[in-house]
Design a protein around this motif. Sequence first.
Motif, PDB file in Angstrom:
ATOM      1  N   ARG A  88      34.224  25.750  42.189  1.00 58.02           N
ATOM      2  CA  ARG A  88      33.308  26.365  43.032  1.00 58.02           C
ATOM      3  C   ARG A  88      33.473  25.952  44.492  1.00 58.02           C
ATOM      4  O   ARG A  88      33.356  24.615  44.828  1.00 58.02           O
ATOM      5  CB  ARG A  88      31.864  26.273  42.864  1.00 58.02           C
TER       6      ARG A  88
ATOM      7  N   ASP B  54      29.587  29.581  47.495  1.00 59.89           N
ATOM      8  CA  ASP B  54      29.249  30.269  46.426  1.00 59.89           C
ATOM      9  C   ASP B  54      29.989  31.064  45.614  1.00 59.89           C
ATOM     10  O   ASP B  54      29.770  32.211  44.980  1.00 59.89           O
ATOM     11  CB  ASP B  54      27.941  31.414  47.009  1.00 59.89           C
ATOM     12  N   GLU B  55      31.277  30.751  45.878  1.00 56.75           N
ATOM     13  CA  GLU B  55      32.519  31.411  45.210  1.00 56.75           C
ATOM     14  C   GLU B  55      32.973  30.569  44.041  1.00 56.75           C
ATOM     15  O   GLU B  55      33.154  29.473  44.114  1.00 56.75           O
ATOM     16  CB  GLU B  55      33.715  31.751  46.296  1.00 56.75           C
TER      17      GLU B  55
END
Length: 448
Positions: free
Chosen positions: A40, A43-44
């Motif tokens: 992570r 927020d990806e």
Amino acid sequence: MTDSTPTREQAIQIWQAGVDAVASDRLVRNAVRVEGQTLRVLDERFEPGDWDRLVVVGAGKAGAGMASGVAEAVADSDWAKKLTGWVNVPADCVRPVPGFTLHAGRPAGVNEPRPEGVEGTRRILELVRGCGPRDLCLVLLSGGGSALLVAPTGGVTLADKLAVTKLLASRGADITELNTVRKRLSAVKGGGLARTSGARRTICLAISDVIGDPLDVIASGPTVADESEGPAALNVLQNYCSNRTELPPAVWAAVERGSHTGGVPDSVRTEVIGSNAVAGAAALAMAAKLGFVQMSDGSAVAGVAREEGARLIELARANADTVVDLPLCIASGGEPTVALSDAPGKGGRNQELALAALDAVWDAPDGLNGAVILSGGTDGEDGPTDAAGAVADDAVIARGKALGLHPRPYLDRNDAYPFFEATGGLLKTGPTHTNVMDLRIVLVPAGG
């Protein structure tokens, strides 16, 4: 409740709490983590089977800590095997970090482009240019990145860039003005690194050392399109250099033609993960624990260092009567400039600011009247010295007067370091591996 008379030790403790809050490894670990085998980043989410390599490059005074944060985040996961990293850092920040080469891009205390920085940048550009559609690229940027990420554009030499930087800095240009010019003289700044990357996804994590946290100014924006107007760099040069012969012709030519400006691919993202405001808030939180009333002077203080020193004295006096039972702590962030004399001595903007504060009260019967002023660079550096800044208190005044010193001559020749060295006021921390501009702490006794 704390004693009504503040101490130097309290000022240092409060300042250090602010620096600790923006520790670069901590900031990166908040932004990068592995859950199971899923990586992570902000927020990806990225699954290891979809990617061949994790290529991490970067530059800045916080580079070693940022690299450590990434290495710690991916340790014991499949991503650790995919990691290849190269980060340009000051020489005194070089240390072993799994998966990374930390390259000495300049000597300690020499915040200017050097040949070793050019070589390190060449290796960085090779890495990102060699990325493919199954590669994920992370870029780690922090303050000092402009001097460590160096790739002069066609026709401009490293010596030319040094001449420009030295002239503008000596005449009081601020960091935004410096970076506006440097982007036009570089093949990597102003989005140049982003345009070079062949990775499917490139994410830049930045620790801001610039007032207002503008993405295109931090480390001169290597992953962000140059937002400045075409004439902006030329206007800066003309403002500080009315005589064109003071700078090499290649510099004027590069600035006038606009260099390599352009946009960046949609696959590139840049986010700020740490700033001066975070440090200031943490410092005031520590002040509250120590029993101080808290006041923020903001995180965007610019101006001239010697004027800011006098202003902080006036700010302390103006608010002294507002606290009766408890002492007051004022936290002030930002980055003032220093206008150099014809023959400058040894020092930095934080030392000069503290010296100016002393000069403002030197002849007053009660001196600082129990107040303490600390001004320090959150990176642990202040000019070409081994100090982060300086502390001004009544003990420094007493030692100075006992030695027959007066701050004014030292201030006039930008020679604060010898003054504080003689009077015991230097703040020395060594590299902090972060950089969010300067943090100043002003402590005022209860009842003024």
